[in-house]
Enzyme design. Structure first.
Site, PDB file in Angstrom:
ATOM      1  N   ALA A  45       3.217   6.050  -2.530  1.00 55.16           N
ATOM      2  CA  ALA A  45       4.444   6.814  -2.800  1.00 55.16           C
ATOM      3  C   ALA A  45       4.679   6.973  -4.305  1.00 55.16           C
ATOM      4  O   ALA A  45       5.055   8.047  -4.781  1.00 55.16           O
ATOM      5  CB  ALA A  45       5.641   6.137  -2.142  1.00 55.16           C
ATOM      6  N   GLY A  71       0.817  -1.219   0.000  1.00 53.14           N
ATOM      7  CA  GLY A  71       0.000   0.000   0.000  1.00 53.14           C
ATOM      8  C   GLY A  71       0.842   1.256   0.000  1.00 53.14           C
ATOM      9  O   GLY A  71       0.554   2.218  -0.722  1.00 53.14           O
ATOM     10  N   CYS A  72       1.888   1.262   0.796  1.00 51.98           N
ATOM     11  CA  CYS A  72       2.747   2.447   0.887  1.00 51.98           C
ATOM     12  C   CYS A  72       3.513   2.670  -0.413  1.00 51.98           C
ATOM     13  O   CYS A  72       3.735   3.807  -0.823  1.00 51.98           O
ATOM     14  CB  CYS A  72       3.686   2.329   2.080  1.00 51.98           C
ATOM     15  N   THR A  73       3.907   1.596  -1.069  1.00 51.26           N
ATOM     16  CA  THR A  73       4.581   1.718  -2.362  1.00 51.26           C
ATOM     17  C   THR A  73       3.617   2.280  -3.397  1.00 51.26           C
ATOM     18  O   THR A  73       3.982   3.186  -4.163  1.00 51.26           O
ATOM     19  CB  THR A  73       5.143   0.349  -2.806  1.00 51.26           C
TER      20      THR A  73
END
Length: 156
Positions: free
Chosen positions: A50, A45-47
């Site tokens: 970002a 999710g963070c990738t």
């Protein structure tokens, strides 16, 4: 738990970036800043989030916004994440979670139906005077940048 609202003063911070350089909120005085808080570098999710910010950075910058990502990851992990995903904006490390807490982006949250304590995926738009223009909590990683751009009147 603290929740920031439009018009509130953005809590000041100075944190190390991926190279260990100190980055401060005051570095962005006179500019609009999007500060996004994410749980952990190199997670799916963070990738997604970002990279979505990376892919829309030119549009955001053209509209006058600077961008900084913040997580509790160590600077070394941020450096690896930046390199792996070709991120072109600063990521800062809040290992003790004091800044995340001050912004209301660390605390209890629901994860897969369970209550846990951790980083609450959040985004803050800070105006030229250091005031919160927009605060969004519990955002979804997918589609968040498009939703934010729409709220800001920016075509992403």
């Amino acid at each position: 738990m603290t929740r920031l609202e439009a018009g509130a003063a953005a809590p000041a911070w100075t944190l190390p970036d991926a190279e260990g350089n100190q980055v401060s909120l005051s570095d962005f005085a006179g500019r609009k800043l999007i500060l996004f808080c994410y749980p952990a570098a190199m997670t799916p999710g963070c990738t997604t989030e970002a990279c979505d910010f990376r892919d829309n950075l030119g549009v955001l910058q053209a509209a006058g916004y600077a961008l900084v990502g913040i997580s509790p990851d160590a600077p070394e992990k941020l450096a690896e994440f930046t390199e792996k995903e070709s991120l072109t904006y600063p990521l800062v490390s809040d290992e003790d979670k004091s800044v995340l807490t001050a912004y209301g982006a660390y605390g209890e949250k629901s994860l897969y139906g369970k209550t846990v304590v951790g980083v609450i995926r959040s985004t803050f738009v800070i105006d030229e005077e250091g005031k919160i223009e927009l605060a969004r909590y519990n955002v979804k990683a997918t589609g968040h940048v498009a939703s934010l751009a729409k709220a800001l009147g920016v075509a992403a």
